[in-house]
Motif scaffolding. Sequence first.
Motif, short mmCIF file in Angstrom:
data_model
loop_
_atom_site.label_atom_id
_atom_site.label_comp_id
_atom_site.label_asym_id
_atom_site.label_seq_id
_atom_site.Cartn_x
_atom_site.Cartn_y
_atom_site.Cartn_z
N LYS A 189 25.32 37.86 -7.80
CA LYS A 189 26.50 37.84 -6.93
C LYS A 189 27.75 38.24 -7.70
CE LYS A 189 24.75 34.37 -3.67
NZ LYS A 189 24.89 32.98 -3.16
N PHE A 190 27.86 37.82 -8.95
CA PHE A 190 28.98 38.22 -9.78
C PHE A 190 28.99 39.74 -9.93
CE2 PHE A 190 30.37 39.48 -14.05
CZ PHE A 190 31.66 38.96 -14.09
N ARG A 217 23.24 33.67 -9.07
CA ARG A 217 24.69 33.58 -9.21
C ARG A 217 25.22 34.77 -10.01
NH1 ARG A 217 26.31 29.64 -12.34
NH2 ARG A 217 28.30 29.24 -11.33
N THR A 218 24.47 35.19 -11.02
CA THR A 218 24.88 36.36 -11.81
C THR A 218 24.81 37.63 -10.97
OG1 THR A 218 24.11 35.31 -13.85
CG2 THR A 218 24.42 37.68 -13.91
N SER A 275 36.67 42.89 -18.16
CA SER A 275 36.95 41.47 -17.97
C SER A 275 36.10 40.65 -18.92
CB SER A 275 36.67 41.04 -16.52
OG SER A 275 35.27 41.07 -16.25
N GLN A 318 27.60 41.96 -7.91
CA GLN A 318 27.84 42.61 -6.62
C GLN A 318 29.31 42.66 -6.25
OE1 GLN A 318 24.86 40.39 -4.18
NE2 GLN A 318 24.16 42.45 -3.61
N CYS A 319 30.11 41.78 -6.80
CA CYS A 319 31.55 41.86 -6.56
C CYS A 319 32.15 43.12 -7.20
CB CYS A 319 32.25 40.63 -7.12
SG CYS A 319 31.89 39.10 -6.24
N ARG A 320 31.42 43.70 -8.16
CA ARG A 320 31.87 44.89 -8.86
C ARG A 320 31.04 46.11 -8.51
NH1 ARG A 320 32.89 40.33 -10.79
NH2 ARG A 320 34.65 39.91 -12.16
N LYS A 321 29.76 45.91 -8.32
CA LYS A 321 28.84 46.98 -7.93
C LYS A 321 27.90 46.43 -6.86
CE LYS A 321 29.92 50.53 -10.43
NZ LYS A 321 30.27 51.83 -9.81
N PRO A 322 28.17 46.69 -5.59
CA PRO A 322 27.35 46.09 -4.53
C PRO A 322 25.90 46.56 -4.53
CG PRO A 322 29.46 46.88 -3.69
CD PRO A 322 29.32 47.43 -5.06
#
Length: 295
Positions: free
Chosen positions: A93-94, A90-91, A242, A96-100
């Motif tokens: 994926k978090f 889950r982390t 953030s 990857q929303c910022r750095k794929p």
Amino acid sequence: MDETHVRMRNDRPAVTLKCPACSQATPHRLLYVKNGCDILQCRDCGLGRTEAPRFDPLAYYDEGYFSGGQSDGYADYRGAEAVLRHEFGRTVKFIQCRKPQGCLLEIGCAYGFFLDEARRAGFEVSGIEPAEAAAAHAGDLGLNVVCGLVSEAALKSLGTADVIVLLDVIEHLPDPQEALALLADHLRPDGIIVLTTGDFGSLAARSTGAHWRLMTPPQHLWFFNRNSIALLAHSVGLRIDSSDHPWKFVPFSLIAFQVGRMLGRKIVASPTGNRFAIPVNLFDAMRVVLSKAPL
């Protein structure tokens, strides 16, 4: 001193100490004494600190720390691998929303479960871990892990990174400002640092005081709030992009282990407890994303 034996010591005069967040000497008041350690707080930024001059992280973070050998460590880190990997996924994926994709470095990577999940997601990964047995296991997974503490030499051997991750690590570092400065130097211009740590300004921390679940000296040397993290980041050329208080899936065995610690009892991890996770959020742990501040 027994962990639950806490002496309140608010009658002492303030002392002046160098605050890593304020980057200068500031007045510190004594909050209490726990586990034989003075817990002080900067009056300017609110950063809490443990006075433990003889604390040796290389000796403290051994295999027993991950297997119930210490009251403030993990119940059975390796036994809870499946649950931990789910949470680490889950982390990832978090992130990857910022750095794929890109090069990802984890500080305090333990047995390499998070790094392995990040590698499966396409990142080029490496790590630094002080515990020899944990670092060796990560190496057995084919991961590039340096055994030791954060240092210029270790970081130079691993190269620069697009993402640097510290999951519940910064509060363990003897000098968080020095470490974060080194990490900022090895972060690529458009890179990010993702860290999690306790929130000393949270309602849970303020209401429970010395009995806060994360008040575990000498393991935890620093107690950050959002203001002190922001100041610390600014002092090394970083800014907060953030911050939030995320939910986590925590192995039942670890919850039982920590509750037992707070009650003065040792609860041994069981295979059943290792397999099940409970979603937890006391809103007293924060996740912060940092990036390089514009010149």
